[in-house]
Scaffold this motif. Structure first.
Motif: not given
Ligand SMILES: [Fe+2]
Ligand SMILES: [Fe+2]
Length: 203
Positions: A56-60, A67-72, A79-87, A122-127
């Motif tokens: 929970e803490i990690h996702s928040q 994610y906002p820094a990446m989006r900007a 991958v960021v867009n997919k991450s939120i529904p996965e969280h 995690v695999a998707e984020e790390e790769t």
């Protein structure tokens, strides 16, 4: 001037945001490896609660800072867009686990399902995401890492009692650092929490 030099030095010394994210992932997986189907219900629940709170803490932290820094920077961030529904799916399974008695026949299965989802995410984020961040955010990695550490302590502080109790119940003394690490990776507080618990055990 001095303040800006101080904050530049501090940011340079902070672990980079991407290393911190990798550290969190590793600690959650390590904590998961302590889960045994034959353990007593109280031990299982303490370990599951530790992993759930760490997730929970990690996702928040990712949602508020990374994610906002990446989006900007990147116009197209699938991958960021997919991450939120996965969280959110992880949060659903976490809520299910919290409302479940550890003696429930589906408890192990639900936790395994959560961990399967986590490994995939995690695999998707790390790769993909973290290497992209290291390229696109190269000069901000330390600054974002410092922001993440500060926010992590804010999020963990009100849960300190719960964290300590789950650590004592869910982990043998030799692996308490795993539990502390899962929640507080990279912070001085993790070491202190661990040392405090180890002392408590031995007195
Ligand atoms: Fe994530
Ligand atoms: Fe992550």
């Amino acid at each position: 001037m001095i303040n800006s030099i101080r904050s530049t030095v501090k940011n340079r010394l902070s672990p980079s945001v991407t290393d911190m994210i990798r550290m969190d992932h590793t600690h959650v997986v390590e904590a998961f490896h302590h889960y045994e189907i034959d353990s007593g219900p109280q031990t299982k629940k303490a370990l599951v609660d530790t992993v759930c709170l760490a997730l929970e803490i990690h996702s928040q932290l990712e949602e508020e800072i990374f994610y906002p820094a990446m989006r900007a920077l990147a116009a197209d961030t699938p991958v960021v867009n997919k991450s939120i529904p996965e969280h959110n799916e992880m949060r659903r399974l976490i809520a299910e686990l919290r409302s479940m008695d550890p003696l429930n026949a589906h408890y192990d299965q639900t936790f395994m399902q959560l961990m399967r989802d986590v490994m995939h995410h995690v695999a998707e984020e790390e790769t993909t995401l973290l290497p992209d961040a290291e390229r696109l955010l190269a000069d901000r990695l330390g600054e974002l890492g410092a922001q993440m550490t500060k926010r992590r302590l804010q999020l963990a502080a009100p849960r300190a009692g719960e964290i300590a109790l789950n650590t004592v119940r869910g982990f043998p003394a030799s692996s308490m650092l795993v539990a502390a690490g899962a929640l507080l990776a990279g912070t001085y507080f993790a070491k202190r929490a661990f040392e405090g618990q180890a002392r408590h055990r031995h007195t």
